[in-house]
Design a protein around this motif. Structure first.
Motif, PDB file in Angstrom:
ATOM      1  N   PRO A   1       0.823  -1.220   0.000  1.00  0.00           N
ATOM      2  CA  PRO A   1       0.000   0.000   0.000  1.00  0.00           C
ATOM      3  C   PRO A   1       0.853   1.265   0.000  1.00  0.00           C
ATOM      4  CG  PRO A   1      -0.915  -1.617   1.511  1.00  0.00           C
ATOM      5  CD  PRO A   1       0.401  -2.175   1.038  1.00  0.00           C
ATOM      6  N   GLN A   2       0.391   2.284  -0.714  1.00  0.00           N
ATOM      7  CA  GLN A   2       1.157   3.503  -0.881  1.00  0.00           C
ATOM      8  C   GLN A   2       0.327   4.718  -0.487  1.00  0.00           C
ATOM      9  OE1 GLN A   2       2.509   3.642  -4.961  1.00  0.00           O
ATOM     10  NE2 GLN A   2       3.543   1.641  -4.846  1.00  0.00           N
ATOM     11  N   GLY A   3       0.950   5.877  -0.577  1.00  0.00           N
ATOM     12  CA  GLY A   3       0.255   7.131  -0.312  1.00  0.00           C
ATOM     13  C   GLY A   3      -0.231   7.209   1.120  1.00  0.00           C
ATOM     14  N   ALA A   4      -1.499   7.536   1.298  1.00  0.00           N
ATOM     15  CA  ALA A   4      -2.086   7.665   2.631  1.00  0.00           C
ATOM     16  C   ALA A   4      -2.130   6.344   3.379  1.00  0.00           C
ATOM     17  CB  ALA A   4      -3.501   8.236   2.516  1.00  0.00           C
ATOM     18  N   PHE A   5      -1.973   5.229   2.651  1.00  0.00           N
ATOM     19  CA  PHE A   5      -2.041   3.902   3.268  1.00  0.00           C
ATOM     20  C   PHE A   5      -0.659   3.302   3.526  1.00  0.00           C
ATOM     21  CE2 PHE A   5      -5.985   4.516   0.945  1.00  0.00           C
ATOM     22  CZ  PHE A   5      -6.941   4.089   1.846  1.00  0.00           C
TER      23      PHE A   5
ATOM     24  N   GLY B   1       2.592   1.967   5.017  1.00  0.00           N
ATOM     25  CA  GLY B   1       2.929   1.520   6.349  1.00  0.00           C
ATOM     26  C   GLY B   1       1.787   0.928   7.137  1.00  0.00           C
ATOM     27  N   GLN B   2       0.590   0.929   6.562  1.00  0.00           N
ATOM     28  CA  GLN B   2      -0.573   0.375   7.247  1.00  0.00           C
ATOM     29  C   GLN B   2      -0.854  -1.043   6.758  1.00  0.00           C
ATOM     30  OE1 GLN B   2      -4.023   2.942   7.083  1.00  0.00           O
ATOM     31  NE2 GLN B   2      -2.798   4.814   7.209  1.00  0.00           N
ATOM     32  N   ALA B   3      -1.652  -1.764   7.503  1.00  0.00           N
ATOM     33  CA  ALA B   3      -2.080  -3.089   7.064  1.00  0.00           C
ATOM     34  C   ALA B   3      -2.945  -2.935   5.825  1.00  0.00           C
ATOM     35  CB  ALA B   3      -2.867  -3.782   8.173  1.00  0.00           C
ATOM     36  N   PRO B   4      -2.772  -3.801   4.843  1.00  0.00           N
ATOM     37  CA  PRO B   4      -3.550  -3.666   3.605  1.00  0.00           C
ATOM     38  C   PRO B   4      -5.046  -3.838   3.846  1.00  0.00           C
ATOM     39  CG  PRO B   4      -2.419  -5.782   3.667  1.00  0.00           C
ATOM     40  CD  PRO B   4      -1.889  -4.994   4.822  1.00  0.00           C
ATOM     41  N   VAL B   5      -5.837  -3.061   3.109  1.00  0.00           N
ATOM     42  CA  VAL B   5      -7.290  -3.194   3.231  1.00  0.00           C
ATOM     43  C   VAL B   5      -7.774  -4.450   2.505  1.00  0.00           C
ATOM     44  CG1 VAL B   5      -7.634  -0.717   3.499  1.00  0.00           C
ATOM     45  CG2 VAL B   5      -7.696  -1.717   1.210  1.00  0.00           C
ATOM     46  N   LYS B   6      -7.062  -4.829   1.463  1.00  0.00           N
ATOM     47  CA  LYS B   6      -7.364  -6.041   0.707  1.00  0.00           C
ATOM     48  C   LYS B   6      -6.084  -6.559   0.064  1.00  0.00           C
ATOM     49  CE  LYS B   6     -11.795  -6.296   1.439  1.00  0.00           C
ATOM     50  NZ  LYS B   6     -12.372  -7.424   2.194  1.00  0.00           N
ATOM     51  N   THR B   7      -6.120  -7.806  -0.343  1.00  0.00           N
ATOM     52  CA  THR B   7      -4.994  -8.410  -1.057  1.00  0.00           C
ATOM     53  C   THR B   7      -5.455  -8.847  -2.444  1.00  0.00           C
ATOM     54  OG1 THR B   7      -3.933  -9.213   0.963  1.00  0.00           O
ATOM     55  CG2 THR B   7      -3.336 -10.311  -1.097  1.00  0.00           C
ATOM     56  N   VAL B   8      -4.730  -8.416  -3.462  1.00  0.00           N
ATOM     57  CA  VAL B   8      -5.053  -8.752  -4.849  1.00  0.00           C
ATOM     58  C   VAL B   8      -3.868  -9.472  -5.477  1.00  0.00           C
ATOM     59  CG1 VAL B   8      -5.425  -7.787  -7.165  1.00  0.00           C
ATOM     60  CG2 VAL B   8      -6.739  -6.922  -5.223  1.00  0.00           C
TER      61      VAL B   8
ATOM     62  N   GLN C   1       0.217   0.157  -8.933  1.00  0.00           N
ATOM     63  CA  GLN C   1       0.336   1.377  -8.134  1.00  0.00           C
ATOM     64  C   GLN C   1      -1.033   1.975  -7.856  1.00  0.00           C
ATOM     65  OE1 GLN C   1       3.358   4.216  -9.383  1.00  0.00           O
ATOM     66  NE2 GLN C   1       2.096   5.919  -8.675  1.00  0.00           N
ATOM     67  N   ARG C   2      -1.938   1.950  -8.863  1.00  0.00           N
ATOM     68  CA  ARG C   2      -3.290   2.490  -8.664  1.00  0.00           C
ATOM     69  C   ARG C   2      -4.032   1.714  -7.574  1.00  0.00           C
ATOM     70  NH1 ARG C   2      -2.121   7.102 -10.272  1.00  0.00           N
ATOM     71  NH2 ARG C   2      -2.351   7.654 -12.474  1.00  0.00           N
ATOM     72  N   LEU C   3      -3.826   0.406  -7.527  1.00  0.00           N
ATOM     73  CA  LEU C   3      -4.441  -0.392  -6.474  1.00  0.00           C
ATOM     74  C   LEU C   3      -3.783  -0.108  -5.126  1.00  0.00           C
ATOM     75  CD1 LEU C   3      -4.809  -3.752  -8.425  1.00  0.00           C
ATOM     76  CD2 LEU C   3      -6.691  -2.358  -7.530  1.00  0.00           C
ATOM     77  N   ALA C   4      -2.445  -0.002  -5.121  1.00  0.00           N
ATOM     78  CA  ALA C   4      -1.720   0.263  -3.872  1.00  0.00           C
ATOM     79  C   ALA C   4      -2.115   1.602  -3.275  1.00  0.00           C
ATOM     80  CB  ALA C   4      -0.216   0.216  -4.125  1.00  0.00           C
ATOM     81  N   GLU C   5      -2.437   2.589  -4.117  1.00  0.00           N
ATOM     82  CA  GLU C   5      -2.877   3.902  -3.631  1.00  0.00           C
ATOM     83  C   GLU C   5      -4.214   3.821  -2.900  1.00  0.00           C
ATOM     84  OE1 GLU C   5      -0.827   6.507  -7.258  1.00  0.00           O
ATOM     85  OE2 GLU C   5      -2.981   6.075  -7.244  1.00  0.00           O
TER      86      GLU C   5
ATOM     87  N   TYR D   1     -12.115   5.446 -11.708  1.00  0.00           N
ATOM     88  CA  TYR D   1     -13.122   4.907 -10.780  1.00  0.00           C
ATOM     89  C   TYR D   1     -13.231   3.385 -10.848  1.00  0.00           C
ATOM     90  CZ  TYR D   1     -16.109   4.152 -14.831  1.00  0.00           C
ATOM     91  OH  TYR D   1     -16.610   3.696 -16.032  1.00  0.00           O
ATOM     92  N   LEU D   2     -12.747   2.773 -11.911  1.00  0.00           N
ATOM     93  CA  LEU D   2     -12.867   1.322 -12.049  1.00  0.00           C
ATOM     94  C   LEU D   2     -12.085   0.579 -10.968  1.00  0.00           C
ATOM     95  CD1 LEU D   2     -12.691   1.169 -15.912  1.00  0.00           C
ATOM     96  CD2 LEU D   2     -14.632   0.443 -14.526  1.00  0.00           C
ATOM     97  N   PHE D   3     -10.995   1.170 -10.495  1.00  0.00           N
ATOM     98  CA  PHE D   3     -10.274   0.555  -9.383  1.00  0.00           C
ATOM     99  C   PHE D   3     -11.109   0.617  -8.106  1.00  0.00           C
ATOM    100  CE2 PHE D   3      -6.811   1.804 -12.284  1.00  0.00           C
ATOM    101  CZ  PHE D   3      -6.227   0.561 -12.460  1.00  0.00           C
TER     102      PHE D   3
END
Length: 419
Positions: free
Chosen positions: A193-197, A199-206, A219-223, A388-390
């Motif tokens: 996860p990147q940006g505001a996320f 260092g945090q635990a991932p919200v989901k795993t893809v 990167q779009r998903l990591a954001e 928005y598709l992400f």
């Protein structure tokens, strides 16, 4: 520019920067060598983007293709280490009208000419790209070659055009080409996860299956707080499920989807496991084939960052980034049962349509959690209309829904409320 193609001394030494573009139907275009000197052969396609040539060059979907840029001035902003979409240039040849004499950008770290030479990419400049593009639109994309330097000679004399055309016609066609394995990563890697996320635990795993993935996509998903495992195209369903994914993503990539047998079987296993699925470009074609629809080769394809697409559910028109020469053959305007196994995969609708030629640009499954689009929402390079598709993919994973039905309408309503 002189039309003298083979300026030579009696010894046969080439004393000019002459180059020649040769098409399989026998038409030729004289020009000047641009980039590396030598011979390259591939399918000739044109890109209508006004910007983003560095992203185009490094897009793995262009593997085994010679790209013609319809914008006349290319190279103005040079090259840098930030914009590439992969670790190397993938186009097999590059055609431009007027290359920049010098780069003019604060971000530039070198010239396009030097980068093409460094990576051994044969190109040609100073040709009438308008005439070439019109020819390809009328006749369809075809095989071609760029020949320059000593390769223009044989025994000290100019090579016969018939010889050059024969060399082009002996090259493999894009139809029937299974190329994902040639551009896919050899080893799995993780994008956290990147940006505001960060260092945090991932919200989901893809798990993203790399069929020729562009670096901006994970990167779009990591954001959005997603941990992305990028895996080779040769991965098995066991490899994917071992990573406990909340969703599976299939990327863009080169070649004929009709030849991608492993990818189709892998996706069917993903769908059978009930894991939410999102695919773009080649991933859209693979979903189509997994559901039992056919695919076909377009006359000259869609390549550029200015392609209008309509979301059928919301009637919203997006300007989108495209790079595809094949399309899904599915009925537009009505629900249909998946031809491969109706009881297994249920109902499907075409969710997006290209406004230039009514080509299928997206699929949405109404009884299983799977959807896809033919274009590039990661927008590298290109507009951001489809980002928005992400979010739609994240909504599908968060909701735990057993179907992708209604995602278009739900996202469209949320977008309208925000605006």
């Amino acid at each position: 520019m002189s039309t003298q193609l083979h300026a030579t001394r009696p010894s046969g030494e080439v004393v000019s920067d002459a180059a020649l573009l040769v098409l399989e139907d026998g038409r030729t275009f004289p020009g000047r060598a641009f980039g590396a000197v030598g011979t390259t052969i591939g399918e000739i396609v044109f890109n209508t983007g006004m910007t983003g040539y560095q992203e185009t060059l490094t897009d793995p979907s262009y593997h085994r293709q010679i790209v013609v840029m319809t914008a006349p001035h290319i190279g103005n902003t040079g090259v840098n280490v930030d914009d590439p979409e992969s670790s190397r240039i993938w186009v097999t040849g590059f055609v431009v009208r007027d290359p920049a004499r010098r780069a003019s950008s604060w971000r530039s770290e070198g010239s396009l000419q030097d980068e093409l030479v460094r990576q051994g990419v044969v190109g040609i400049s100073d040709i009438d790209t308008r005439a070439l593009t019109r020819h390809l639109r009328d006749r369809g994309v075809m095989r071609g070659s760029i020949v320059s330097g000593e390769d223009l000679l044989v025994g000290g004399y100019p090579r016969p055009i018939e010889d050059l055309v024969g060399q082009v016609c002996s090259a493999a066609s894009m139809v029937g080409a299974d190329l994902a394995g040639e551009v896919s990563t050899e080893r799995a890697y993780v994008v956290e996860p990147q940006g505001a996320f960060a260092g945090q635990a991932p919200v989901k795993t893809v798990v993203a299956v790399d069929l020729g993935i562009k670096s901006m996509t994970p990167q779009r998903l990591a954001e959005r707080g997603v941990r992305v495992h990028v895996v080779p195209s040769s991965s098995t369903i066991e490899d994917l499920l071992a990573l406990s994914p909340d969703g599976v993503f299939f990327s863009n990539g080169p070649g004929d989807p009709g030849a991608a047998v492993h990818a189709v079987e892998l996706l069917r296993a993903v769908l059978d496991a009930g894991v939410p699925y999102f695919g773009i470009c080649f991933g859209n074609q693979i979903l189509g084939r997994a559901l039992g629809f056919g695919t076909y080769k377009l006359g000259y394809g869609h390549r550029g960052i200015n392609q209008p697409v309509m979301d059928v559910s919301t009637r919203k028109v997006e300007i989108t980034s495209h790079n595809h020469g094949f399309a899904v053959d599915a009925p537009i305007g009505a629900q249909t049962l998946a031809p491969h196994d109706p009881e297994r995969y249920g109902r499907v609708v075409v969710s997006h349509v290209g406004l230039n030629d009514d080509v299928v640009e997206g699929l949405e499954c109404l009884d299983i959690p799977a959807f896809s689009v033919q274009y590039h929402p990661e927008a590298a390079a290109g507009p951001h209309d489809a980002a928005y598709l992400f979010d739609r993919f994240l909504d599908l994973m968060n909701s735990g829904a057993r179907t992708a039905s209604g995602l278009s309408a739900a996202t469209g309503a949320a977008s309208a409320k925000e605006n």
